[in-house]
Design a protein around this motif. Structure first.
Motif, PDB file in Angstrom:
ATOM      1  N   LEU A  56       0.828  -1.202   0.000  1.00 39.08           N
ATOM      2  CA  LEU A  56       0.000   0.000   0.000  1.00 39.08           C
ATOM      3  C   LEU A  56       0.865   1.257   0.000  1.00 39.08           C
ATOM      4  N   ASP A  57       1.957   1.213   0.721  1.00 36.81           N
ATOM      5  CA  ASP A  57       2.841   2.369   0.836  1.00 36.81           C
ATOM      6  C   ASP A  57       3.554   2.673  -0.478  1.00 36.81           C
ATOM      7  N   SER A  58       3.710   1.680  -1.323  1.00 41.67           N
ATOM      8  CA  SER A  58       4.516   1.829  -2.542  1.00 41.67           C
ATOM      9  C   SER A  58       3.899   2.806  -3.541  1.00 41.67           C
ATOM     10  N   TYR A  59       2.613   3.145  -3.375  1.00 41.92           N
ATOM     11  CA  TYR A  59       1.967   4.064  -4.310  1.00 41.92           C
ATOM     12  C   TYR A  59       2.204   5.536  -3.950  1.00 41.92           C
ATOM     13  N   SER A  60       2.810   5.765  -2.804  1.00 46.90           N
ATOM     14  CA  SER A  60       3.152   7.131  -2.373  1.00 46.90           C
ATOM     15  C   SER A  60       1.926   8.046  -2.324  1.00 46.90           C
ATOM     16  N   VAL A  61       0.793   7.474  -1.918  1.00 45.65           N
ATOM     17  CA  VAL A  61      -0.415   8.263  -1.645  1.00 45.65           C
ATOM     18  C   VAL A  61      -0.896   7.879  -0.246  1.00 45.65           C
ATOM     19  N   PRO A  62      -1.620   8.755   0.426  1.00 48.65           N
ATOM     20  CA  PRO A  62      -2.122   8.417   1.760  1.00 48.65           C
ATOM     21  C   PRO A  62      -3.009   7.172   1.726  1.00 48.65           C
ATOM     22  N   TRP A  63      -2.913   6.359   2.781  1.00 45.42           N
ATOM     23  CA  TRP A  63      -3.755   5.174   2.899  1.00 45.42           C
ATOM     24  C   TRP A  63      -4.078   4.933   4.361  1.00 45.42           C
ATOM     25  N   THR A  64      -5.189   4.247   4.590  1.00 47.35           N
ATOM     26  CA  THR A  64      -5.587   3.944   5.959  1.00 47.35           C
ATOM     27  C   THR A  64      -6.373   2.639   5.968  1.00 47.35           C
ATOM     28  N   ILE A  65      -6.607   2.121   7.168  1.00 51.40           N
ATOM     29  CA  ILE A  65      -7.348   0.871   7.308  1.00 51.40           C
ATOM     30  C   ILE A  65      -8.259   0.941   8.530  1.00 51.40           C
ATOM     31  N   THR A  66      -9.286   0.127   8.503  1.00 55.38           N
ATOM     32  CA  THR A  66      -9.969  -0.234   9.728  1.00 55.38           C
ATOM     33  C   THR A  66     -10.022  -1.751   9.778  1.00 55.38           C
ATOM     34  N   TYR A  67     -10.490  -2.309  10.887  1.00 50.87           N
ATOM     35  CA  TYR A  67     -10.412  -3.757  11.092  1.00 50.87           C
ATOM     36  C   TYR A  67     -11.751  -4.436  10.827  1.00 50.87           C
ATOM     37  N   GLY A  68     -11.658  -5.721  10.459  1.00 44.97           N
ATOM     38  CA  GLY A  68     -12.824  -6.570  10.319  1.00 44.97           C
ATOM     39  C   GLY A  68     -12.828  -7.656  11.362  1.00 44.97           C
ATOM     40  N   ASN A  69     -13.836  -8.514  11.311  1.00 43.83           N
ATOM     41  CA  ASN A  69     -13.980  -9.548  12.334  1.00 43.83           C
ATOM     42  C   ASN A  69     -12.873 -10.597  12.269  1.00 43.83           C
ATOM     43  N   HIS A  70     -12.197 -10.728  11.125  1.00 51.89           N
ATOM     44  CA  HIS A  70     -11.146 -11.744  11.004  1.00 51.89           C
ATOM     45  C   HIS A  70      -9.753 -11.223  11.353  1.00 51.89           C
ATOM     46  N   ASP A  71      -9.618  -9.937  11.600  1.00 53.60           N
ATOM     47  CA  ASP A  71      -8.276  -9.375  11.700  1.00 53.60           C
ATOM     48  C   ASP A  71      -7.542  -9.682  13.001  1.00 53.60           C
ATOM     49  N   GLU A  72      -8.199 -10.312  13.948  1.00 61.96           N
ATOM     50  CA  GLU A  72      -7.489 -10.806  15.130  1.00 61.96           C
ATOM     51  C   GLU A  72      -7.106 -12.276  14.985  1.00 61.96           C
ATOM     52  N   GLN A  73      -7.537 -12.904  13.917  1.00 59.64           N
ATOM     53  CA  GLN A  73      -7.215 -14.316  13.684  1.00 59.64           C
ATOM     54  C   GLN A  73      -5.893 -14.415  12.925  1.00 59.64           C
ATOM     55  N   VAL A  74      -4.855 -13.945  13.583  1.00 55.73           N
ATOM     56  CA  VAL A  74      -3.527 -13.858  12.987  1.00 55.73           C
ATOM     57  C   VAL A  74      -2.492 -14.342  13.994  1.00 55.73           C
ATOM     58  N   TYR A  75      -1.255 -14.508  13.527  1.00 54.19           N
ATOM     59  CA  TYR A  75      -0.192 -15.042  14.369  1.00 54.19           C
ATOM     60  C   TYR A  75       0.648 -13.927  14.995  1.00 54.19           C
ATOM     61  N   PHE A  76      -0.040 -12.884  15.418  1.00 56.25           N
ATOM     62  CA  PHE A  76       0.573 -11.779  16.151  1.00 56.25           C
ATOM     63  C   PHE A  76      -0.560 -11.053  16.846  1.00 56.25           C
ATOM     64  N   SER A  77      -0.251 -10.162  17.734  1.00 52.39           N
ATOM     65  CA  SER A  77      -1.285  -9.492  18.514  1.00 52.39           C
ATOM     66  C   SER A  77      -1.820  -8.257  17.786  1.00 52.39           C
ATOM     67  N   MET A  78      -3.035  -7.861  18.142  1.00 53.61           N
ATOM     68  CA  MET A  78      -3.578  -6.610  17.637  1.00 53.61           C
ATOM     69  C   MET A  78      -2.714  -5.433  18.075  1.00 53.61           C
ATOM     70  N   GLU A  79      -2.157  -5.533  19.279  1.00 48.41           N
ATOM     71  CA  GLU A  79      -1.294  -4.464  19.763  1.00 48.41           C
ATOM     72  C   GLU A  79      -0.078  -4.294  18.855  1.00 48.41           C
ATOM     73  N   TYR A  80       0.464  -5.415  18.377  1.00 50.46           N
ATOM     74  CA  TYR A  80       1.612  -5.342  17.462  1.00 50.46           C
ATOM     75  C   TYR A  80       1.209  -4.648  16.165  1.00 50.46           C
ATOM     76  N   MET A  81       0.042  -4.990  15.621  1.00 50.59           N
ATOM     77  CA  MET A  81      -0.393  -4.392  14.365  1.00 50.59           C
ATOM     78  C   MET A  81      -0.686  -2.902  14.530  1.00 50.59           C
ATOM     79  N   THR A  82      -1.386  -2.538  15.595  1.00 51.91           N
ATOM     80  CA  THR A  82      -1.714  -1.124  15.763  1.00 51.91           C
ATOM     81  C   THR A  82      -0.467  -0.299  16.067  1.00 51.91           C
TER      82      THR A  82
END
Length: 330
Positions: free
Chosen positions: A99-125
């Motif tokens: 996303l960063d490679s386009y050199s334009v502003p970008w943002t995200i919000t989370y969905g119900n699956h975004d905590e089903q990962v192999y790291f913590s939400m605290e790490y991602m935020t």
């Protein structure tokens, strides 16, 4: 098999613990604002439900999303949740770098699956909070507002706010008197009301127009679509149809009614239901689905791509769907 079972259990336990965590430090409204320069016909590209995992061919998915991003030529990219499902840290960093490679502003919000990962939400935020100059994201992890993505992007013109983009966390799963999708909580609605009123007070008493982005549709998406199907004059059909049922939370927390009352938010943009691409105007607010932006998990392969939102000089906005297929990247 046992190892995989234990790994999945660990992820789910971490998800529950993270979701149940709460803090109570109050932050002032001005600490939740970010800025992006406005220009005439400002273009926002909404991507959604990417669902990248650590076992995916990321290059293939990036090439596919690149088709949509280059067509849109956006001034801002917003990803409305479910970025990941069973992703590693490397997967996360790869997407953010893409996303960063386009050199334009970008943002995200989370969905119900975004905590089903192999790291913590605290790490991602924490990663997002300081990722790059193009990443427009704030999460005060110690604050008294539920969720991990509640902030506002001010589109500025001539040192004044032209438009506002509210990013809200519709959260993950609810473990109370029922099990199902979570909702936008009352303290988030109070925060949203406070932000709208604070902005109005600092704009000579004039309400600033806004759009809102989150993942899980609230109940009014279902109500509005049912009214459209019954040919009701209460709604206006702008585009599309629903290829599956609206998967809203069982509890209606009242965000839509608050938006109607305050008169700022002109449109809401969600994902979650991969086969839905409708846009219905109900009580003056455009209730809009983005497009499933990869072929991950499930979905109609002819409904993939992104939603382009253009904010015009007169504060109106228009939408355009950009469709692509994976045949184009083979």
């Amino acid at each position: 098999m046992k190892k995989n079972f234990l790994t999945i259990c660990s992820v789910l336990i971490a998800t529950c613990l993270s979701s149940c965590a709460s803090n109570n430090v109050h932050h002032e409204y001005n600490e939740y604002f970010l800025e992006v320069d406005y220009k005439t016909d400002f273009k926002i590209l909404q991507l959604s439900d990417i669902h990248l995992s650590m076992k995916d061919d990321l290059d293939k998915h990036f090439k596919f999303m690149d088709l949509t991003i280059k067509d849109a030529n956006p001034d801002l990219i917003v990803v409305t949740g479910d970025l990941f499902t069973f992703a590693s840290k490397d997967t996360m960093h790869s997407l953010f770098n893409f996303l960063d490679s386009y050199s334009v502003p970008w943002t995200i919000t989370y969905g119900n699956h975004d905590e089903q990962v192999y790291f913590s939400m605290e790490y991602m935020t924490t990663t997002l909070n300081s990722f790059s100059e193009y990443c427009k994201y704030i999460d005060h992890q110690d604050d008294d507002v539920y969720g991990s993505a509640n902030f506002c992007i001010n589109l500025k013109k001539d040192n004044k706010i032209k438009y506002q983009l509210y990013v809200l966390d519709s959260n993950r799963y609810y473990y109370g008197d029922y099990f199902g999708y979570d909702y936008i909580h009352q303290d988030q609605i109070d925060w949203y009301e406070g932000m709208v009123n604070y902005s109005k007070e600092n704009n000579d008493g004039t309400t600033i127009p806004s759009l809102a982005f989150f993942h899980i549709p609230f109940e009014e998406y279902k109500t509005a679509y049912e009214l459209y199907e019954s040919d009701s004059s209460e709604v206006e059909h702008i585009f599309g149809d629903n290829g599956e049922s609206v998967s809203s939370p069982k509890y209606n927390s009242g965000l839509f009614d608050k938006m109607v009352e305050l008169g700022s938010t002109k449109g809401t943009f969600v994902g979650h239901d991969h086969n839905n691409n409708s846009e219905i105007v109900y009580k003056g607010i455009h209730l809009t689905y983005g497009l499933h932006s990869t072929d991950r998990i499930y979905g109609d392969l002819d409904r993939l791509g992104g939603l382009l939102i253009t904010i015009h000089e007169d504060d109106s906005f228009s939408t355009e769907r950009i469709f692509h297929t994976y045949d184009e990247v083979k």
